[in-house]
Design a protein around this motif. Structure first.
Motif, PDB file in Angstrom:
ATOM      1  N   LYS A 196      -0.479 -26.011  19.207  1.00 60.01           N
ATOM      2  CA  LYS A 196      -0.960 -25.263  20.377  1.00 60.01           C
ATOM      3  C   LYS A 196       0.163 -24.782  21.287  1.00 60.01           C
ATOM      4  CE  LYS A 196      -4.839 -26.560  22.364  1.00 60.01           C
ATOM      5  NZ  LYS A 196      -5.820 -27.342  23.117  1.00 60.01           N
ATOM      6  N   GLY A 197       1.395 -25.132  20.971  1.00 58.05           N
ATOM      7  CA  GLY A 197       2.528 -24.728  21.802  1.00 58.05           C
ATOM      8  C   GLY A 197       2.796 -23.248  21.685  1.00 58.05           C
ATOM      9  N   PRO A 198       3.474 -22.663  22.683  1.00 53.44           N
ATOM     10  CA  PRO A 198       3.736 -21.220  22.665  1.00 53.44           C
ATOM     11  C   PRO A 198       4.645 -20.809  21.517  1.00 53.44           C
ATOM     12  CG  PRO A 198       4.948 -22.275  24.449  1.00 53.44           C
ATOM     13  CD  PRO A 198       4.069 -23.317  23.843  1.00 53.44           C
ATOM     14  N   GLU A 229      -4.311 -21.124  17.619  1.00 51.44           N
ATOM     15  CA  GLU A 229      -5.383 -21.912  18.244  1.00 51.44           C
ATOM     16  C   GLU A 229      -6.029 -21.111  19.371  1.00 51.44           C
ATOM     17  OE1 GLU A 229      -6.418 -25.019  17.331  1.00 51.44           O
ATOM     18  OE2 GLU A 229      -4.989 -25.047  15.679  1.00 51.44           O
ATOM     19  N   GLU A 230      -7.207 -21.550  19.802  1.00 46.11           N
ATOM     20  CA  GLU A 230      -7.950 -20.836  20.845  1.00 46.11           C
ATOM     21  C   GLU A 230      -7.234 -20.871  22.185  1.00 46.11           C
ATOM     22  OE1 GLU A 230     -12.271 -21.299  22.911  1.00 46.11           O
ATOM     23  OE2 GLU A 230     -12.207 -21.434  20.716  1.00 46.11           O
ATOM     24  N   THR A 231      -6.580 -21.989  22.508  1.00 43.60           N
ATOM     25  CA  THR A 231      -5.843 -22.100  23.765  1.00 43.60           C
ATOM     26  C   THR A 231      -4.396 -22.509  23.492  1.00 43.60           C
ATOM     27  OG1 THR A 231      -6.475 -24.415  24.102  1.00 43.60           O
ATOM     28  CG2 THR A 231      -7.895 -22.731  25.104  1.00 43.60           C
ATOM     29  N   THR A 232      -3.530 -22.201  24.452  1.00 43.56           N
ATOM     30  CA  THR A 232      -2.119 -22.592  24.392  1.00 43.56           C
ATOM     31  C   THR A 232      -1.922 -23.747  25.364  1.00 43.56           C
ATOM     32  OG1 THR A 232      -1.419 -20.356  23.826  1.00 43.56           O
ATOM     33  CG2 THR A 232       0.247 -21.790  24.817  1.00 43.56           C
ATOM     34  N   GLN A 233      -1.128 -24.720  24.952  1.00 39.02           N
ATOM     35  CA  GLN A 233      -0.853 -25.893  25.784  1.00 39.02           C
ATOM     36  C   GLN A 233       0.655 -26.068  25.930  1.00 39.02           C
ATOM     37  OE1 GLN A 233      -2.909 -29.528  24.709  1.00 39.02           O
ATOM     38  NE2 GLN A 233      -1.196 -30.771  25.436  1.00 39.02           N
ATOM     39  N   ILE A 234       1.089 -26.321  27.175  1.00 36.39           N
ATOM     40  CA  ILE A 234       2.501 -26.587  27.462  1.00 36.39           C
ATOM     41  C   ILE A 234       2.560 -27.890  28.251  1.00 36.39           C
ATOM     42  CG2 ILE A 234       4.604 -25.756  28.567  1.00 36.39           C
ATOM     43  CD1 ILE A 234       3.373 -22.890  28.288  1.00 36.39           C
ATOM     44  N   GLN A 253       1.541 -21.302  18.229  1.00 38.67           N
ATOM     45  CA  GLN A 253       2.092 -21.544  16.893  1.00 38.67           C
ATOM     46  C   GLN A 253       1.069 -21.402  15.764  1.00 38.67           C
ATOM     47  OE1 GLN A 253       5.330 -22.082  16.062  1.00 38.67           O
ATOM     48  NE2 GLN A 253       5.924 -21.841  18.201  1.00 38.67           N
ATOM     49  N   ALA A 254      -0.131 -21.921  15.949  1.00 41.65           N
ATOM     50  CA  ALA A 254      -1.105 -21.961  14.846  1.00 41.65           C
ATOM     51  C   ALA A 254      -2.316 -21.070  15.074  1.00 41.65           C
ATOM     52  CB  ALA A 254      -1.549 -23.407  14.607  1.00 41.65           C
TER      53      ALA A 254
END
Length: 190
Positions: free
Chosen positions: A91-93, A156-161, A153-154
């Motif tokens: 989920k990372g940018p 995914e529906e949301t990005t997490q940092i 990266q994959a």
């Protein structure tokens, strides 16, 4: 920025000075943020941008889709050297577009179409919090910087940092210990 996100962001403390940011002669510029001038577009109400500005304190997550625009304003001019990004491998940018010293906050259409100061494509291995060098010559006199996290990266529906830091140095620093008394004695009025 909505009133709810402004309230949730204002209750989160900004980073304390970090003695060692991993880059010699540089510091985490989070201590120089001008908080009222910072904002984040498409942040989750439960996971606002300020959560990602301190290590181990929560995380920033996008709301509606994977895209995020993070606008950081500084209380003085700074030089940017590198970024630190800590995020989950899926989920990372992935793509980060960086815009320095824009007069207004970008919208998502402009963030995709404008010429960026720099474009970065991160690998999952770069999401471990180690410094990612920037083109230092392009960031010598920065008052504000906007980061467009275009995708993750994959897919995914949301990005997490989990942690995001801008490493650099203030343009001018004042060391009070270097001041010398010119005339008179300490405590003497003029």
């Amino acid at each position: 920025m909505s009133a709810e996100s402004a309230e949730s962001t204002s209750s989160v403390p900004l980073p304390e000075p970090q003695p060692d940011c991993g880059v010699k002669g540089m510091m985490d510029l989070g201590v120089h943020l001008e908080k009222p001038g910072c904002e984040c577009l498409n942040e989750s109400d439960d996971h606002p941008w300020a959560h990602a500005m301190t290590p181990g304190g929560g995380y920033l997550e996008s709301d509606c889709d994977e895209q995020i625009i993070l606008c950081l304003a500084y209380n003085q001019k700074v030089k940017l050297h590198s970024l630190k990004v800590k995020a989950p491998a899926n989920k990372g940018p992935k793509t980060i577009r960086i815009f320095a010293n824009l007069p207004n906050t970008l919208d998502f259409d402009k963030a995709e179409s404008m010429v960026a100061t720099q474009d970065l494509t991160l690998s999952p291995e770069q999401l471990d919090g180690r410094p990612i060098p920037l083109k230092f010559v392009k960031y010598q006199n920065v008052q504000s910087v906007q980061f467009f996290f275009q995708d993750n990266q994959a897919g995914e529906e949301t990005t997490q940092i989990d942690y995001f830091a801008v490493i650099g140095t203030p343009l001018s620093t004042t060391d009070m210990s270097e001041f010398k008394r010119v005339t008179g004695k300490k405590g003497e009025g003029h």
